[in-house]
Design a protein around this motif. Structure first.
Motif, PDB file in Angstrom:
ATOM      1  N   GLU A  78       0.829  -1.208   0.000  1.00  0.00           N
ATOM      2  CA  GLU A  78       0.000   0.000   0.000  1.00  0.00           C
ATOM      3  C   GLU A  78       0.864   1.258   0.000  1.00  0.00           C
ATOM      4  O   GLU A  78       0.532   2.248  -0.658  1.00  0.00           O
ATOM      5  CB  GLU A  78      -0.933  -0.003   1.201  1.00  0.00           C
ATOM      6  CG  GLU A  78      -1.798   1.242   1.354  1.00  0.00           C
ATOM      7  CD  GLU A  78      -2.770   1.470   0.200  1.00  0.00           C
ATOM      8  OE1 GLU A  78      -3.411   2.545   0.173  1.00  0.00           O
ATOM      9  OE2 GLU A  78      -2.887   0.587  -0.693  1.00  0.00           O
ATOM     10  N   HIS A  79       1.968   1.214   0.704  1.00  0.00           N
ATOM     11  CA  HIS A  79       2.897   2.348   0.709  1.00  0.00           C
ATOM     12  C   HIS A  79       3.422   2.613  -0.705  1.00  0.00           C
ATOM     13  O   HIS A  79       3.442   3.771  -1.168  1.00  0.00           O
ATOM     14  CB  HIS A  79       4.054   2.050   1.659  1.00  0.00           C
ATOM     15  CG  HIS A  79       5.166   3.048   1.609  1.00  0.00           C
ATOM     16  ND1 HIS A  79       5.019   4.356   2.042  1.00  0.00           N
ATOM     17  CD2 HIS A  79       6.447   2.940   1.148  1.00  0.00           C
ATOM     18  CE1 HIS A  79       6.157   5.005   1.861  1.00  0.00           C
ATOM     19  NE2 HIS A  79       7.040   4.185   1.314  1.00  0.00           N
ATOM     20  N   LEU A  80       3.816   1.575  -1.395  1.00  0.00           N
ATOM     21  CA  LEU A  80       4.325   1.724  -2.765  1.00  0.00           C
ATOM     22  C   LEU A  80       3.223   2.185  -3.716  1.00  0.00           C
ATOM     23  O   LEU A  80       3.472   2.989  -4.624  1.00  0.00           O
ATOM     24  CB  LEU A  80       4.918   0.398  -3.242  1.00  0.00           C
ATOM     25  CG  LEU A  80       6.201  -0.053  -2.537  1.00  0.00           C
ATOM     26  CD1 LEU A  80       6.579  -1.461  -2.974  1.00  0.00           C
ATOM     27  CD2 LEU A  80       7.334   0.919  -2.797  1.00  0.00           C
ATOM     28  N   ARG A  81       2.006   1.673  -3.508  1.00  0.00           N
ATOM     29  CA  ARG A  81       0.892   2.102  -4.362  1.00  0.00           C
ATOM     30  C   ARG A  81       0.652   3.592  -4.227  1.00  0.00           C
ATOM     31  O   ARG A  81       0.467   4.300  -5.230  1.00  0.00           O
ATOM     32  CB  ARG A  81      -0.383   1.339  -3.990  1.00  0.00           C
ATOM     33  CG  ARG A  81      -1.559   1.619  -4.932  1.00  0.00           C
ATOM     34  CD  ARG A  81      -2.848   1.031  -4.384  1.00  0.00           C
ATOM     35  NE  ARG A  81      -3.321   1.788  -3.230  1.00  0.00           N
ATOM     36  CZ  ARG A  81      -4.060   2.895  -3.312  1.00  0.00           C
ATOM     37  NH1 ARG A  81      -4.415   3.386  -4.491  1.00  0.00           N
ATOM     38  NH2 ARG A  81      -4.452   3.521  -2.215  1.00  0.00           N
ATOM     39  N   MET A  82       0.661   4.090  -3.000  1.00  0.00           N
ATOM     40  CA  MET A  82       0.432   5.514  -2.788  1.00  0.00           C
ATOM     41  C   MET A  82       1.511   6.355  -3.459  1.00  0.00           C
ATOM     42  O   MET A  82       1.218   7.374  -4.110  1.00  0.00           O
ATOM     43  CB  MET A  82       0.386   5.814  -1.292  1.00  0.00           C
ATOM     44  CG  MET A  82      -0.859   5.282  -0.579  1.00  0.00           C
ATOM     45  SD  MET A  82      -2.383   6.097  -1.125  1.00  0.00           S
ATOM     46  CE  MET A  82      -2.118   7.767  -0.504  1.00  0.00           C
ATOM     47  N   LEU A  83       2.759   5.936  -3.320  1.00  0.00           N
ATOM     48  CA  LEU A  83       3.852   6.678  -3.956  1.00  0.00           C
ATOM     49  C   LEU A  83       3.723   6.665  -5.475  1.00  0.00           C
ATOM     50  O   LEU A  83       3.854   7.709  -6.136  1.00  0.00           O
ATOM     51  CB  LEU A  83       5.199   6.079  -3.544  1.00  0.00           C
ATOM     52  CG  LEU A  83       5.654   6.276  -2.104  1.00  0.00           C
ATOM     53  CD1 LEU A  83       6.952   5.511  -1.848  1.00  0.00           C
ATOM     54  CD2 LEU A  83       5.856   7.757  -1.796  1.00  0.00           C
ATOM     55  N   HIS A  84       3.455   5.498  -6.019  1.00  0.00           N
ATOM     56  CA  HIS A  84       3.443   5.339  -7.478  1.00  0.00           C
ATOM     57  C   HIS A  84       2.256   6.050  -8.108  1.00  0.00           C
ATOM     58  O   HIS A  84       2.394   6.745  -9.126  1.00  0.00           O
ATOM     59  CB  HIS A  84       3.412   3.852  -7.816  1.00  0.00           C
ATOM     60  CG  HIS A  84       3.633   3.556  -9.271  1.00  0.00           C
ATOM     61  ND1 HIS A  84       4.644   4.136 -10.000  1.00  0.00           N
ATOM     62  CD2 HIS A  84       2.966   2.737 -10.134  1.00  0.00           C
ATOM     63  CE1 HIS A  84       4.608   3.695 -11.244  1.00  0.00           C
ATOM     64  NE2 HIS A  84       3.590   2.856 -11.351  1.00  0.00           N
ATOM     65  N   MET A  85       1.091   5.932  -7.494  1.00  0.00           N
ATOM     66  CA  MET A  85      -0.086   6.570  -8.073  1.00  0.00           C
ATOM     67  C   MET A  85      -0.066   8.080  -7.877  1.00  0.00           C
ATOM     68  O   MET A  85      -0.597   8.828  -8.710  1.00  0.00           O
ATOM     69  CB  MET A  85      -1.363   5.973  -7.491  1.00  0.00           C
ATOM     70  CG  MET A  85      -1.645   4.557  -7.961  1.00  0.00           C
ATOM     71  SD  MET A  85      -3.319   4.028  -7.555  1.00  0.00           S
ATOM     72  CE  MET A  85      -4.297   5.056  -8.659  1.00  0.00           C
ATOM     73  N   THR A  86       0.520   8.537  -6.781  1.00  0.00           N
ATOM     74  CA  THR A  86       0.637   9.979  -6.582  1.00  0.00           C
ATOM     75  C   THR A  86       1.535  10.596  -7.653  1.00  0.00           C
ATOM     76  O   THR A  86       1.234  11.666  -8.187  1.00  0.00           O
ATOM     77  CB  THR A  86       1.199  10.289  -5.183  1.00  0.00           C
ATOM     78  OG1 THR A  86       0.309   9.765  -4.194  1.00  0.00           O
ATOM     79  CG2 THR A  86       1.353  11.785  -4.969  1.00  0.00           C
ATOM     80  N   ALA A  87       2.614   9.909  -7.988  1.00  0.00           N
ATOM     81  CA  ALA A  87       3.495  10.376  -9.060  1.00  0.00           C
ATOM     82  C   ALA A  87       2.795  10.281 -10.410  1.00  0.00           C
ATOM     83  O   ALA A  87       2.963  11.128 -11.283  1.00  0.00           O
ATOM     84  CB  ALA A  87       4.792   9.572  -9.069  1.00  0.00           C
ATOM     85  N   GLY A  88       1.986   9.234 -10.595  1.00  0.00           N
ATOM     86  CA  GLY A  88       1.264   9.062 -11.849  1.00  0.00           C
ATOM     87  C   GLY A  88       2.174   8.680 -13.004  1.00  0.00           C
ATOM     88  O   GLY A  88       3.359   8.384 -12.823  1.00  0.00           O
ATOM     89  N   TYR A  89       1.599   8.686 -14.186  1.00  0.00           N
ATOM     90  CA  TYR A  89       2.346   8.344 -15.401  1.00  0.00           C
ATOM     91  C   TYR A  89       2.118   9.430 -16.425  1.00  0.00           C
ATOM     92  O   TYR A  89       0.980   9.859 -16.666  1.00  0.00           O
ATOM     93  CB  TYR A  89       1.871   6.999 -15.964  1.00  0.00           C
ATOM     94  CG  TYR A  89       2.467   6.665 -17.305  1.00  0.00           C
ATOM     95  CD1 TYR A  89       3.773   6.206 -17.412  1.00  0.00           C
ATOM     96  CD2 TYR A  89       1.725   6.813 -18.474  1.00  0.00           C
ATOM     97  CE1 TYR A  89       4.336   5.895 -18.644  1.00  0.00           C
ATOM     98  CE2 TYR A  89       2.272   6.509 -19.715  1.00  0.00           C
ATOM     99  CZ  TYR A  89       3.572   6.050 -19.796  1.00  0.00           C
ATOM    100  OH  TYR A  89       4.123   5.749 -21.017  1.00  0.00           O
ATOM    101  N   ASP A  90       3.192   9.889 -17.034  1.00  0.00           N
ATOM    102  CA  ASP A  90       3.113  10.933 -18.052  1.00  0.00           C
ATOM    103  C   ASP A  90       4.060  10.546 -19.174  1.00  0.00           C
ATOM    104  O   ASP A  90       5.271  10.455 -18.976  1.00  0.00           O
ATOM    105  CB  ASP A  90       3.514  12.280 -17.456  1.00  0.00           C
ATOM    106  CG  ASP A  90       3.354  13.438 -18.442  1.00  0.00           C
ATOM    107  OD1 ASP A  90       3.052  13.177 -19.626  1.00  0.00           O
ATOM    108  OD2 ASP A  90       3.539  14.591 -18.031  1.00  0.00           O
TER     109      ASP A  90
END
Length: 316
Positions: free
Chosen positions: A135-147
Protein backbone atom coordinates in the motif's frame (compact mmCIF):
# COMPACT_ATOMS: atom_id res chain seq x y z
CA UNK A 1 -2.89 7.78 -48.54
CA UNK A 2 -2.19 11.06 -46.78
CA UNK A 3 -0.05 13.51 -48.70
CA UNK A 4 3.60 13.72 -47.66
CA UNK A 5 3.35 17.52 -47.55
CA UNK A 6 0.76 17.50 -44.76
CA UNK A 7 1.88 19.08 -41.48
CA UNK A 8 2.38 16.73 -38.56
CA UNK A 9 -0.67 18.16 -36.80
CA UNK A 10 -2.74 17.69 -39.93
CA UNK A 11 -1.58 14.11 -40.36
CA UNK A 12 -2.47 13.28 -36.76
CA UNK A 13 -5.95 14.81 -36.95
CA UNK A 14 -6.80 13.27 -40.32
CA UNK A 15 -5.46 9.87 -39.31
CA UNK A 16 -7.63 9.77 -36.20
CA UNK A 17 -10.63 10.49 -38.41
CA UNK A 18 -9.64 8.02 -41.13
CA UNK A 19 -8.93 5.26 -38.63
CA UNK A 20 -12.35 5.55 -36.97
CA UNK A 21 -13.88 2.74 -39.12
CA UNK A 22 -10.83 0.58 -38.42
CA UNK A 23 -11.28 1.19 -34.70
CA UNK A 24 -14.95 0.24 -34.96
CA UNK A 25 -14.13 -2.92 -36.91
CA UNK A 26 -11.47 -4.01 -34.45
CA UNK A 27 -13.65 -3.16 -31.48
CA UNK A 28 -16.34 -5.46 -32.87
CA UNK A 29 -13.73 -8.16 -33.41
CA UNK A 30 -12.43 -7.72 -29.87
CA UNK A 31 -15.88 -8.00 -28.33
CA UNK A 32 -16.49 -11.21 -30.25
CA UNK A 33 -13.28 -12.95 -29.14
CA UNK A 34 -12.81 -11.56 -25.63
CA UNK A 35 -14.12 -13.89 -22.93
CA UNK A 36 -15.74 -12.41 -19.82
CA UNK A 37 -14.13 -13.39 -16.54
CA UNK A 38 -14.49 -12.43 -12.89
CA UNK A 39 -11.60 -11.53 -10.59
CA UNK A 40 -13.18 -13.17 -7.56
CA UNK A 41 -13.08 -16.57 -9.28
CA UNK A 42 -9.26 -16.53 -9.21
CA UNK A 43 -8.82 -15.74 -5.52
CA UNK A 44 -8.65 -18.55 -2.88
CA UNK A 45 -10.82 -16.78 -0.34
CA UNK A 46 -10.77 -19.76 2.06
CA UNK A 47 -7.08 -19.07 2.72
CA UNK A 48 -7.80 -15.56 3.99
CA UNK A 49 -7.59 -14.55 7.64
CA UNK A 50 -7.81 -11.33 9.64
CA UNK A 51 -4.88 -9.01 10.15
CA UNK A 52 -4.03 -7.52 13.56
CA UNK A 53 -6.36 -4.53 13.14
CA UNK A 54 -9.30 -6.96 13.43
CA UNK A 55 -7.71 -9.18 16.04
CA UNK A 56 -5.71 -11.45 13.78
CA UNK A 57 -2.00 -11.47 12.97
CA UNK A 58 -0.11 -9.11 10.72
CA UNK A 59 1.98 -10.28 7.79
CA UNK A 60 5.25 -12.12 8.34
CA UNK A 61 7.72 -13.12 5.59
CA UNK A 62 7.07 -16.79 6.35
CA UNK A 63 3.41 -16.28 5.36
CA UNK A 64 4.26 -16.07 1.67
CA UNK A 65 4.42 -19.25 -0.37
CA UNK A 66 5.62 -17.40 -3.47
CA UNK A 67 9.10 -17.61 -4.89
CA UNK A 68 10.97 -14.44 -3.74
CA UNK A 69 11.68 -13.30 -7.30
CA UNK A 70 8.03 -13.88 -8.21
CA UNK A 71 7.06 -11.70 -5.26
CA UNK A 72 9.13 -8.88 -6.74
CA UNK A 73 7.70 -9.40 -10.21
CA UNK A 74 4.10 -9.54 -8.99
CA UNK A 75 4.51 -6.30 -7.04
CA UNK A 76 6.01 -4.58 -10.11
CA UNK A 77 3.19 -5.93 -12.28
CA UNK A 78 0.51 -4.84 -9.82
CA UNK A 79 1.93 -1.36 -9.30
CA UNK A 80 2.08 -0.98 -13.08
CA UNK A 81 -1.61 -1.90 -13.31
CA UNK A 82 -2.41 0.52 -10.46
CA UNK A 83 -1.61 3.55 -12.59
CA UNK A 84 -4.64 2.87 -14.79
CA UNK A 85 -6.18 6.34 -14.15
CA UNK A 86 -3.07 7.93 -15.67
CA UNK A 87 -3.12 5.54 -18.64
CA UNK A 88 -6.80 6.29 -19.24
CA UNK A 89 -6.04 9.99 -19.32
CA UNK A 90 -3.16 9.43 -21.73
CA UNK A 91 -5.16 7.55 -24.34
CA UNK A 92 -8.43 9.45 -23.88
CA UNK A 93 -6.75 12.79 -24.53
CA UNK A 94 -4.75 11.52 -27.50
CA UNK A 95 -7.35 9.38 -29.22
CA UNK A 96 -10.83 10.66 -28.36
CA UNK A 97 -13.70 10.08 -25.97
CA UNK A 98 -16.20 10.10 -28.82
CA UNK A 99 -17.39 7.51 -31.30
CA UNK A 100 -15.56 4.20 -31.74
CA UNK A 101 -12.38 5.65 -30.26
CA UNK A 102 -14.20 6.62 -27.07
CA UNK A 103 -15.98 3.28 -26.82
CA UNK A 104 -12.68 1.45 -27.11
CA UNK A 105 -11.00 3.67 -24.51
CA UNK A 106 -13.80 2.87 -22.07
CA UNK A 107 -13.79 -0.85 -22.79
CA UNK A 108 -10.00 -1.09 -22.55
CA UNK A 109 -10.02 0.76 -19.22
CA UNK A 110 -12.70 -1.52 -17.79
CA UNK A 111 -10.84 -4.66 -18.83
CA UNK A 112 -7.53 -3.38 -17.49
CA UNK A 113 -9.20 -2.51 -14.19
CA UNK A 114 -9.85 -6.18 -13.51
CA UNK A 115 -6.14 -6.92 -13.52
CA UNK A 116 -5.26 -4.77 -10.53
CA UNK A 117 -8.34 -5.95 -8.61
CA UNK A 118 -7.52 -9.62 -9.11
CA UNK A 119 -3.80 -9.31 -8.41
CA UNK A 120 -4.26 -7.33 -5.21
CA UNK A 121 -7.00 -9.62 -3.88
CA UNK A 122 -4.84 -12.67 -4.58
CA UNK A 123 -1.74 -11.21 -2.92
CA UNK A 124 -3.59 -9.96 0.18
CA UNK A 125 -5.72 -13.07 0.72
CA UNK A 126 -2.78 -15.45 0.29
CA UNK A 127 -0.39 -13.13 2.17
CA UNK A 128 1.91 -13.36 -0.81
CA UNK A 129 3.57 -10.01 -0.05
CA UNK A 130 3.62 -7.48 2.77
CA UNK A 131 0.30 -5.59 2.34
CA UNK A 132 1.53 -2.56 4.31
CA UNK A 133 4.55 -2.11 2.08
CA UNK A 134 2.40 -2.79 -0.98
CA UNK A 135 0.00 0.00 0.00
CA UNK A 136 2.90 2.35 0.71
CA UNK A 137 4.32 1.72 -2.76
CA UNK A 138 0.89 2.10 -4.36
CA UNK A 139 0.43 5.51 -2.79
CA UNK A 140 3.85 6.68 -3.96
CA UNK A 141 3.44 5.34 -7.48
CA UNK A 142 -0.09 6.57 -8.07
CA UNK A 143 0.64 9.98 -6.58
CA UNK A 144 3.50 10.38 -9.06
CA UNK A 145 1.26 9.06 -11.85
CA UNK A 146 2.35 8.34 -15.40
CA UNK A 147 3.11 10.93 -18.05
CA UNK A 148 4.33 9.88 -21.49
CA UNK A 149 5.33 13.43 -22.37
CA UNK A 150 4.36 14.93 -25.68
CA UNK A 151 3.72 11.74 -27.64
CA UNK A 152 1.55 12.18 -30.70
CA UNK A 153 -1.44 9.92 -31.25
CA UNK A 154 0.61 7.89 -33.73
CA UNK A 155 3.44 7.47 -31.27
CA UNK A 156 1.00 6.50 -28.54
CA UNK A 157 -0.67 3.77 -30.56
CA UNK A 158 2.72 2.47 -31.70
CA UNK A 159 3.95 2.43 -28.10
CA UNK A 160 1.00 0.47 -26.72
CA UNK A 161 1.37 -2.10 -29.50
CA UNK A 162 4.71 -3.05 -27.95
CA UNK A 163 3.85 -2.27 -24.32
CA UNK A 164 0.78 -4.53 -24.21
CA UNK A 165 2.82 -7.43 -25.58
CA UNK A 166 5.64 -6.70 -23.13
CA UNK A 167 3.13 -6.79 -20.28
CA UNK A 168 1.72 -10.05 -21.55
CA UNK A 169 5.18 -11.65 -21.56
CA UNK A 170 5.93 -10.32 -18.08
CA UNK A 171 2.65 -11.60 -16.61
CA UNK A 172 2.97 -14.99 -18.29
CA UNK A 173 6.53 -15.58 -17.14
CA UNK A 174 5.82 -14.30 -13.63
CA UNK A 175 3.04 -16.85 -13.35
CA UNK A 176 5.36 -19.64 -14.45
CA UNK A 177 7.94 -18.56 -11.86
CA UNK A 178 5.49 -18.08 -8.98
CA UNK A 179 5.54 -21.64 -7.70
CA UNK A 180 1.76 -21.42 -7.16
CA UNK A 181 -0.71 -22.94 -9.63
CA UNK A 182 -3.38 -20.39 -8.68
CA UNK A 183 -1.05 -17.47 -9.34
CA UNK A 184 -0.08 -18.97 -12.68
CA UNK A 185 -3.73 -19.45 -13.61
CA UNK A 186 -4.55 -15.84 -12.73
CA UNK A 187 -1.56 -14.35 -14.53
CA UNK A 188 -2.23 -16.48 -17.60
CA UNK A 189 -5.75 -15.07 -17.66
CA UNK A 190 -4.44 -11.51 -17.40
CA UNK A 191 -1.83 -12.19 -20.09
CA UNK A 192 -4.61 -13.29 -22.44
CA UNK A 193 -6.28 -9.89 -22.04
CA UNK A 194 -3.01 -8.10 -22.71
CA UNK A 195 -2.51 -10.08 -25.89
CA UNK A 196 -5.95 -9.13 -27.20
CA UNK A 197 -5.21 -5.48 -26.44
CA UNK A 198 -1.92 -5.77 -28.33
CA UNK A 199 -3.72 -7.20 -31.36
CA UNK A 200 -6.15 -4.27 -31.37
CA UNK A 201 -3.41 -1.64 -31.32
CA UNK A 202 -1.18 -3.57 -33.70
CA UNK A 203 -4.00 -3.65 -36.26
CA UNK A 204 -4.48 0.11 -35.97
CA UNK A 205 -0.81 0.74 -36.66
CA UNK A 206 -0.98 -1.57 -39.69
CA UNK A 207 -3.87 0.52 -41.03
CA UNK A 208 -1.99 3.73 -40.26
CA UNK A 209 1.02 2.46 -42.22
CA UNK A 210 -1.18 2.10 -45.30
CA UNK A 211 -2.55 5.62 -44.92
CA UNK A 212 0.52 7.56 -43.75
CA UNK A 213 3.55 5.28 -44.18
CA UNK A 214 6.29 7.82 -43.48
CA UNK A 215 4.71 9.39 -40.41
CA UNK A 216 3.80 5.98 -39.00
CA UNK A 217 7.25 4.53 -39.68
CA UNK A 218 8.83 7.47 -37.87
CA UNK A 219 6.51 6.91 -34.91
CA UNK A 220 7.41 3.21 -34.81
CA UNK A 221 11.14 4.01 -34.84
CA UNK A 222 10.70 6.57 -32.07
CA UNK A 223 8.82 4.15 -29.81
CA UNK A 224 11.15 1.20 -30.34
CA UNK A 225 14.30 3.25 -29.79
CA UNK A 226 12.92 5.14 -26.79
CA UNK A 227 10.84 2.31 -25.30
CA UNK A 228 10.33 2.29 -21.56
CA UNK A 229 7.93 0.19 -19.53
CA UNK A 230 5.11 2.24 -17.95
CA UNK A 231 6.33 1.31 -14.47
CA UNK A 232 9.65 3.03 -15.08
CA UNK A 233 9.02 5.68 -12.43
CA UNK A 234 7.99 3.41 -9.55
CA UNK A 235 10.23 3.18 -6.46
CA UNK A 236 13.02 0.64 -6.91
CA UNK A 237 12.13 -0.05 -10.54
CA UNK A 238 15.71 -0.34 -11.82
CA UNK A 239 16.78 -2.69 -9.02
CA UNK A 240 13.65 -4.81 -9.39
CA UNK A 241 14.03 -4.91 -13.18
CA UNK A 242 17.53 -6.34 -12.79
CA UNK A 243 16.18 -9.03 -10.45
CA UNK A 244 13.43 -9.87 -12.92
CA UNK A 245 15.85 -9.94 -15.85
CA UNK A 246 18.33 -12.20 -14.06
CA UNK A 247 15.49 -14.64 -13.42
CA UNK A 248 14.53 -14.64 -17.11
CA UNK A 249 11.05 -13.25 -16.47
CA UNK A 250 11.64 -10.21 -18.66
CA UNK A 251 15.02 -9.41 -20.14
CA UNK A 252 16.59 -7.90 -23.25
CA UNK A 253 16.44 -11.20 -25.15
CA UNK A 254 12.72 -11.54 -24.51
CA UNK A 255 12.21 -7.87 -25.33
CA UNK A 256 13.92 -8.30 -28.70
CA UNK A 257 12.67 -11.77 -29.65
CA UNK A 258 9.15 -11.91 -28.20
CA UNK A 259 8.03 -8.27 -28.18
CA UNK A 260 9.67 -5.97 -30.71
CA UNK A 261 10.69 -8.33 -33.52
CA UNK A 262 7.35 -10.16 -33.98
CA UNK A 263 5.36 -6.91 -34.12
CA UNK A 264 7.75 -5.43 -36.67
CA UNK A 265 7.43 -8.60 -38.75
CA UNK A 266 3.66 -8.32 -38.67
CA UNK A 267 3.88 -4.78 -40.03
CA UNK A 268 6.49 -5.89 -42.63
CA UNK A 269 8.37 -2.66 -42.00
CA UNK A 270 11.64 -3.91 -43.50
CA UNK A 271 10.06 -5.10 -46.73
CA UNK A 272 7.60 -2.30 -47.51
CA UNK A 273 8.21 -0.30 -50.68
CA UNK A 274 5.89 2.66 -50.07
CA UNK A 275 8.16 4.77 -47.86
CA UNK A 276 9.41 8.19 -48.87
CA UNK A 277 12.78 9.57 -47.75
CA UNK A 278 11.70 10.09 -44.13
CA UNK A 279 10.22 6.62 -43.85
CA UNK A 280 13.26 4.96 -45.43
CA UNK A 281 15.59 6.78 -43.07
CA UNK A 282 13.47 5.78 -40.07
CA UNK A 283 13.50 2.17 -41.28
CA UNK A 284 17.29 2.18 -41.63
CA UNK A 285 17.70 3.68 -38.18
CA UNK A 286 15.34 1.08 -36.74
CA UNK A 287 17.23 -1.78 -38.41
CA UNK A 288 20.51 -0.51 -36.94
CA UNK A 289 18.93 -0.20 -33.49
CA UNK A 290 17.51 -3.74 -33.66
CA UNK A 291 20.92 -5.15 -34.59
CA UNK A 292 22.51 -3.35 -31.64
CA UNK A 293 19.72 -4.52 -29.32
CA UNK A 294 20.25 -8.11 -30.48
CA UNK A 295 23.97 -7.88 -29.69
CA UNK A 296 23.26 -6.32 -26.31
CA UNK A 297 20.75 -9.08 -25.51
CA UNK A 298 23.28 -11.75 -26.44
CA UNK A 299 25.93 -10.21 -24.18
CA UNK A 300 23.43 -10.06 -21.31
CA UNK A 301 22.34 -13.69 -21.63
CA UNK A 302 25.94 -14.89 -21.98
CA UNK A 303 26.95 -13.00 -18.84
CA UNK A 304 23.92 -14.31 -16.96
CA UNK A 305 24.66 -17.89 -18.02
CA UNK A 306 28.26 -17.55 -16.83
CA UNK A 307 27.12 -16.19 -13.48
CA UNK A 308 24.64 -19.04 -13.06
CA UNK A 309 27.30 -21.61 -13.98
CA UNK A 310 29.79 -20.12 -11.53
CA UNK A 311 27.16 -20.07 -8.78
CA UNK A 312 26.35 -23.74 -9.43
CA UNK A 313 30.05 -24.61 -9.34
CA UNK A 314 30.49 -22.86 -6.00
CA UNK A 315 27.38 -24.55 -4.59
CA UNK A 316 28.66 -28.00 -5.57
Amino acid sequence: MLAAADTEEGVQARLLHELEPVVAENLDRHLQVAKSWHPHDYVPWSRGRDFAFLGGADWQPADSQLDPVAQTAMVVNLLTEDNLPSYHREIATRFSRDGAWGEWVGRWTAEEGRHGIALRDYLVVTRGVDPVQLEHLRMLHMTAGYDSGDKTALQAVAYVSFQELATRVSHRNTGAAAGCPLAEQLLTRIATDENLHMVFYRNLVAAALDRAPDATMCAIRDEVVGFQMPGQGMPGFVRNSVTIAKAGIYDLRLHHDEVIAPVLRFWKVFTRTDFGPAGRQACEELAAFMAALDEQASRFTERRDRQRHNAEQRAS
